[in-house]
Every structure is written in C-alpha cells, then in structure tokens.
Design a protein around this motif. Structure first.
Motif, PDB file in Angstrom:
ATOM      1  N   VAL A 235      -3.178 -10.529   3.605  1.00 57.42           N
ATOM      2  CA  VAL A 235      -2.176  -9.804   4.372  1.00 57.42           C
ATOM      3  C   VAL A 235      -2.746  -9.437   5.743  1.00 57.42           C
ATOM      4  CG1 VAL A 235      -1.209  -8.858   2.240  1.00 57.42           C
ATOM      5  CG2 VAL A 235      -2.855  -7.500   3.546  1.00 57.42           C
ATOM      6  N   SER A 236      -1.846  -9.145   6.677  1.00 59.25           N
ATOM      7  CA  SER A 236      -2.294  -8.696   7.988  1.00 59.25           C
ATOM      8  C   SER A 236      -1.192  -7.891   8.659  1.00 59.25           C
ATOM      9  CB  SER A 236      -2.696  -9.880   8.876  1.00 59.25           C
ATOM     10  OG  SER A 236      -1.573 -10.652   9.228  1.00 59.25           O
ATOM     11  N   THR A 237      -1.591  -7.085   9.622  1.00 63.53           N
ATOM     12  CA  THR A 237      -0.654  -6.287  10.393  1.00 63.53           C
ATOM     13  C   THR A 237      -1.253  -6.046  11.766  1.00 63.53           C
ATOM     14  OG1 THR A 237       0.694  -4.273  10.395  1.00 63.53           O
ATOM     15  CG2 THR A 237      -1.575  -4.073   9.606  1.00 63.53           C
ATOM     16  N   LEU A 238      -0.498  -5.390  12.632  1.00 64.08           N
ATOM     17  CA  LEU A 238      -0.941  -5.151  13.995  1.00 64.08           C
ATOM     18  C   LEU A 238      -1.226  -3.678  14.226  1.00 64.08           C
ATOM     19  CD1 LEU A 238       1.647  -7.358  15.938  1.00 64.08           C
ATOM     20  CD2 LEU A 238      -0.666  -7.995  15.208  1.00 64.08           C
ATOM     21  N   GLY A 243      -2.204  -3.866  19.573  1.00 67.12           N
ATOM     22  CA  GLY A 243      -1.688  -5.177  19.208  1.00 67.12           C
ATOM     23  C   GLY A 243      -2.706  -6.040  18.488  1.00 67.12           C
ATOM     24  N   GLU A 244      -3.881  -5.494  18.216  1.00 65.62           N
ATOM     25  CA  GLU A 244      -4.930  -6.246  17.525  1.00 65.62           C
ATOM     26  C   GLU A 244      -4.539  -6.488  16.077  1.00 65.62           C
ATOM     27  OE1 GLU A 244      -9.786  -5.808  16.878  1.00 65.62           O
ATOM     28  OE2 GLU A 244      -8.610  -4.151  17.711  1.00 65.62           O
ATOM     29  N   ARG A 245      -4.731  -7.722  15.609  1.00 64.00           N
ATOM     30  CA  ARG A 245      -4.366  -8.030  14.221  1.00 64.00           C
ATOM     31  C   ARG A 245      -5.493  -7.637  13.281  1.00 64.00           C
ATOM     32  NH1 ARG A 245      -0.358  -9.897  11.477  1.00 64.00           N
ATOM     33  NH2 ARG A 245       0.832 -10.407  13.361  1.00 64.00           N
ATOM     34  N   ILE A 246      -5.137  -6.950  12.214  1.00 66.23           N
ATOM     35  CA  ILE A 246      -6.074  -6.473  11.198  1.00 66.23           C
ATOM     36  C   ILE A 246      -5.698  -7.125   9.880  1.00 66.23           C
ATOM     37  CG2 ILE A 246      -6.934  -4.432   9.975  1.00 66.23           C
ATOM     38  CD1 ILE A 246      -5.954  -2.812  12.489  1.00 66.23           C
ATOM     39  N   SER A 247      -6.656  -7.694   9.192  1.00 66.60           N
ATOM     40  CA  SER A 247      -6.360  -8.443   7.972  1.00 66.60           C
ATOM     41  C   SER A 247      -7.249  -7.996   6.824  1.00 66.60           C
ATOM     42  CB  SER A 247      -6.535  -9.942   8.219  1.00 66.60           C
ATOM     43  OG  SER A 247      -7.882 -10.239   8.560  1.00 66.60           O
ATOM     44  N   TRP A 248      -6.773  -8.236   5.608  1.00 65.06           N
ATOM     45  CA  TRP A 248      -7.558  -7.996   4.401  1.00 65.06           C
ATOM     46  C   TRP A 248      -6.884  -8.716   3.238  1.00 65.06           C
ATOM     47  CZ3 TRP A 248      -4.272  -4.527   6.579  1.00 65.06           C
ATOM     48  CH2 TRP A 248      -3.330  -3.885   5.788  1.00 65.06           C
ATOM     49  N   THR A 249      -7.491  -8.671   2.084  1.00 63.25           N
ATOM     50  CA  THR A 249      -6.943  -9.312   0.895  1.00 63.25           C
ATOM     51  C   THR A 249      -6.593  -8.241  -0.125  1.00 63.25           C
ATOM     52  OG1 THR A 249      -8.303 -11.279   1.256  1.00 63.25           O
ATOM     53  CG2 THR A 249      -7.356 -10.981  -0.938  1.00 63.25           C
ATOM     54  N   VAL A 250      -5.355  -8.293  -0.625  1.00 59.82           N
ATOM     55  CA  VAL A 250      -4.918  -7.389  -1.689  1.00 59.82           C
ATOM     56  C   VAL A 250      -5.171  -8.084  -3.018  1.00 59.82           C
ATOM     57  CG1 VAL A 250      -2.978  -6.125  -2.699  1.00 59.82           C
ATOM     58  CG2 VAL A 250      -3.126  -6.411  -0.212  1.00 59.82           C
ATOM     59  N   THR A 251      -5.856  -7.411  -3.920  1.00 60.65           N
ATOM     60  CA  THR A 251      -6.086  -7.932  -5.267  1.00 60.65           C
ATOM     61  C   THR A 251      -5.536  -6.916  -6.266  1.00 60.65           C
ATOM     62  OG1 THR A 251      -8.210  -6.905  -5.849  1.00 60.65           O
ATOM     63  CG2 THR A 251      -8.282  -8.801  -4.334  1.00 60.65           C
ATOM     64  N   PRO A 252      -5.407  -7.276  -7.522  1.00 55.63           N
ATOM     65  CA  PRO A 252      -4.911  -6.312  -8.509  1.00 55.63           C
ATOM     66  C   PRO A 252      -5.793  -5.079  -8.657  1.00 55.63           C
ATOM     67  CG  PRO A 252      -4.698  -8.552  -9.346  1.00 55.63           C
ATOM     68  CD  PRO A 252      -5.520  -8.643  -8.079  1.00 55.63           C
ATOM     69  N   THR A 253      -7.044  -5.143  -8.186  1.00 54.42           N
ATOM     70  CA  THR A 253      -7.957  -4.018  -8.383  1.00 54.42           C
ATOM     71  C   THR A 253      -8.395  -3.342  -7.093  1.00 54.42           C
ATOM     72  OG1 THR A 253      -9.847  -5.527  -8.430  1.00 54.42           O
ATOM     73  CG2 THR A 253      -8.841  -4.957 -10.547  1.00 54.42           C
ATOM     74  N   ASN A 257     -12.302  -8.222   1.851  1.00 57.01           N
ATOM     75  CA  ASN A 257     -12.306  -8.999   3.101  1.00 57.01           C
ATOM     76  C   ASN A 257     -11.626  -8.262   4.254  1.00 57.01           C
ATOM     77  OD1 ASN A 257     -13.409 -11.156   1.514  1.00 57.01           O
ATOM     78  ND2 ASN A 257     -11.334 -11.755   0.942  1.00 57.01           N
ATOM     79  N   ILE A 258     -11.870  -6.965   4.364  1.00 59.34           N
ATOM     80  CA  ILE A 258     -11.258  -6.181   5.431  1.00 59.34           C
ATOM     81  C   ILE A 258     -11.890  -6.585   6.763  1.00 59.34           C
ATOM     82  CG2 ILE A 258     -10.802  -3.851   6.280  1.00 59.34           C
ATOM     83  CD1 ILE A 258     -11.117  -2.899   3.352  1.00 59.34           C
ATOM     84  N   SER A 259     -11.047  -6.927   7.727  1.00 62.51           N
ATOM     85  CA  SER A 259     -11.533  -7.535   8.965  1.00 62.51           C
ATOM     86  C   SER A 259     -12.263  -6.556   9.872  1.00 62.51           C
ATOM     87  CB  SER A 259     -10.358  -8.151   9.740  1.00 62.51           C
ATOM     88  OG  SER A 259      -9.415  -7.150  10.105  1.00 62.51           O
ATOM     89  N   HIS A 260     -11.963  -5.274   9.758  1.00 64.47           N
ATOM     90  CA  HIS A 260     -12.575  -4.268  10.610  1.00 64.47           C
ATOM     91  C   HIS A 260     -13.268  -3.221   9.735  1.00 64.47           C
ATOM     92  CE1 HIS A 260      -9.666  -6.237  13.167  1.00 64.47           C
ATOM     93  NE2 HIS A 260     -10.121  -5.600  14.242  1.00 64.47           N
ATOM     94  N   PRO A 261     -14.409  -2.702  10.149  1.00 67.11           N
ATOM     95  CA  PRO A 261     -15.190  -1.821   9.277  1.00 67.11           C
ATOM     96  C   PRO A 261     -14.667  -0.395   9.149  1.00 67.11           C
ATOM     97  CG  PRO A 261     -16.285  -2.061  11.395  1.00 67.11           C
ATOM     98  CD  PRO A 261     -15.127  -3.020  11.402  1.00 67.11           C
ATOM     99  N   ASP A 262     -13.789   0.045  10.051  1.00 70.29           N
ATOM    100  CA  ASP A 262     -13.377   1.455  10.060  1.00 70.29           C
ATOM    101  C   ASP A 262     -11.860   1.568  10.134  1.00 70.29           C
ATOM    102  OD1 ASP A 262     -13.509   4.222  10.165  1.00 70.29           O
ATOM    103  OD2 ASP A 262     -13.848   4.288  12.334  1.00 70.29           O
ATOM    104  N   VAL A 263     -11.156   0.839   9.262  1.00 75.68           N
ATOM    105  CA  VAL A 263      -9.693   0.817   9.307  1.00 75.68           C
ATOM    106  C   VAL A 263      -9.121   2.083   8.672  1.00 75.68           C
ATOM    107  CG1 VAL A 263      -7.626  -0.433   8.614  1.00 75.68           C
ATOM    108  CG2 VAL A 263      -9.696  -1.692   9.216  1.00 75.68           C
ATOM    109  N   TRP A 264      -8.189   2.704   9.384  1.00 69.98           N
ATOM    110  CA  TRP A 264      -7.446   3.856   8.878  1.00 69.98           C
ATOM    111  C   TRP A 264      -5.959   3.557   8.945  1.00 69.98           C
ATOM    112  CZ3 TRP A 264      -8.773   9.544   8.566  1.00 69.98           C
ATOM    113  CH2 TRP A 264     -10.109   9.731   8.187  1.00 69.98           C
TER     114      TRP A 264
END
Length: 321
Positions: A235-238, A243-253, A257-264
């Motif tokens: 998944v990803s969002t802005l 406008g920077e795109r931020i991405s990660w992977t959603v799993t059942p648990t 793979n969070i693209s940025h180290p300090d996402v809030w």
C-alpha cells in the motif's frame, strides 16, 4: 549497573503498559555489554514468555507504553541502524528506576490519551445502528467491487433487507447515513471506501489486493480492506504536506517494509457530516512525527501517533466486517 527486577511499581509510578520485551531480555542476559545485531531479533521476541509490561521512561515522571507491533517495528528499524542501537532501541540507561528507552515512536502521555479517546469515538460510531447497517451493506458492496468490478445499482438495491429500503435504493440508503457512494457514468456503484476509480482524493491512497490495484478513500481503507480479506497488500499514500509517497506492506499480523523510518499518522472521529469530509480528509500519513503533530495542533479533534498504532486501531474496525 545491573537492571533491577521489574515490578508493578517502579520509582513510585504504576506500570500501565502492555508488553515488556526489552527489559526482560536485558534481565535474561540476552543483551550483553557488547550488543550484537541479533540482540532484538524477532525470534527472541516471539519466544519471550512474558506478555506483561513494556518500556519505562521514568524521567519527568512519565511512563510510556509501546505495543507489541510497534516494538517489533522499532526493533527492526534499530537493527537496520546497527547493533549498538538495537540493544537500546535508540538509547538506554541502566538506572535504579529501570531502563530508560526513548525512540522516535514514543508518544507522550497526552498523545496516548488523545489517541485512545479518538479511537473510542470511532468505534462507537460503527457500533451504533446506522454504523452496523453501513458495515453490513458495505461488506456486500466492497466484496463485489473487489471480486467482480462495478456494481449495478439494481443489484445493490435488491440486497437491502426491507421493501421500504429496496424502494429507496442503496445509494439513498447510504446517503441517509452520511456516506455518499461513488458511481460511474453508467450509474454503477464503483466506490465504498475502496474504489475502482482514481478521483482527486482517492488516487493518492493505493492498495494492491490479489495483484489488482485499487484506490481508496482514506489511509484507514488501504489498511482495513487487506485485513478484512486476510491478504498481504503493498500500500502507499501521500504525505499531505509534501506530496511525498510513503509505502509499506500490510500483513495479517502487522506492517512491514515501511519506506520511511519515522512515519506518523493522524486519526479523526467520523461523526458530524459526510464520511469523506469529517473523517477521510483528516486521516493522513506523514513522513515524520513533526508533520502529524502540526496537523493535530491545528485541529483539536484529531490525534497523532506512530504508524504502528494504526494497525491495532484499524484491526478493531476490520473485525466488525
């Protein structure tokens, strides 16, 4: 100095936390004076027999909580940063009051209280009769959108439970509950949280489910629908500021793979108007803590928290489907 035994009361403050991994591992000698990269390896955490307590921050009289999911994410980030950082998840001090742990994902007591309050308001909305009705019919709509594509409105109308509801129709049924369904030029339903079309708002929130791309109304939707389907989803969002795109992977648990180290992120209550205006427009992801905190400071109704908290809060919504 050796780490003192962990008790229910440390330095005069009650430990109100959910998990204790770092302190236990330190006590068990799994972190030595020369920490190694596997000091907080996931396998060590998973094997830890204790599920009570967490990180203590005695300075200033504050005791902060860190959920298990957030702990796993922070340790993974710390491991990537190097062995020394891994053992302390940033920094650590052995003191007479416990282990002091400060990280970029640590919330203040006020932030935790605000998040709890906003999340409770959100759950309350969906537990009310109108919310239960929206979830019931919304589950049918989104299942069709994901598996079959655009939903003919006549078919959707036929799913409603009473003759009066069917006469009013699905689109009006949702609008009466402050939820405007998306339709295409042919009049078919194409969006209800998850969407088949990329309008000005939903094109920023992207999820991939079963190798198909979907657009979404808000950040919670790109997380919730994979949870409902028990699917792994990129998944990803802005970031709404940059406008920077931020991405990660959603799993059942959890999240990976969070693209940025300090996402809030920011979370808002969902009452008082049409869902996309009062809720979706105010639930956003930021590349750093400062962005989310600035948004929360500008809107007294919303909460700011580290991304990992979004998993626990959204899971409660997903479990209602």
């Amino acid at each position: 100095m050796a780490v003192p035994p962990l008790t229910d009361d440390v330095g005069g403050f009650t430990v109100r936390t959910r998990f204790v991994f770092a302190v236990r591992l330190l006590e068990n000698g799994q972190c030595g004076s020369e920490p190694t990269p596997d000091c907080f390896d996931r396998s060590h955490v998973e094997r830890s027999p204790t599920t009570e307590a967490a990180f203590l921050v005695p300075s200033g009289g504050a005791i902060l909580r860190m959920s298990r999911q957030r702990f796993l994410a922070v340790t993974a980030t710390a491991l990537a940063a190097g062995a020394a950082a891994a053992c302390g998840i940033g920094t650590h001090e052995h003191t007479g009051e416990g282990v002091k742990v400060m990280t970029a994902t640590t919330m203040t007591t006020a932030q935790e209280a605000k998040l709890h309050d906003v999340a409770a308001q959100l759950i309350w909305k969906w537990e009310q009769p109108a919310g239960v009705e929206l979830i019931r019919e919304g589950a049918k709509i989104t299942t069709h959108l994901i598996n079959h594509g655009p939903l003919p409105v006549e078919l959707a109308d036929s799913w409603l439970p009473t003759p009066a509801d069917r006469a009013r129709g699905m689109i009006k049924y949702f609008a009466d509950r402050d939820y405007d369904l998306e339709v295409n030029a042919a009049g078919d339903i194409v969006g209800a949280g998850i969407s088949l079309i990329a309008d000005e708002k939903s094109k920023g929130h992207i999820s991939t489910i079963n190798d198909r791309r979907f657009y979404n109304w808000c950040v919670c939707d790109i997380v919730m629908f994979p949870m409902v389907l028990k699917a792994r989803s990129d998944v990803s969002t802005l970031d709404p500021r940059t406008g920077e795109r931020i991405s990660w992977t959603v799993t059942p648990t959890g999240f990976e793979n969070i693209s940025h180290p300090d996402v809030w992120f920011t979370l808002a209550p969902a009452h008082g108007g049409e869902i996309r205006q009062v809720y979706c427009d105010r639930v956003n992801i930021y590349a750093d803590r400062a962005g989310a905190e600035a948004a929360a400071a500008a809107d007294s109704q919303i909460a700011a928290a580290p991304l990992q908290e979004l998993f626990d809060d959204t899971k409660k919504l997903a479990d209602m489907f």
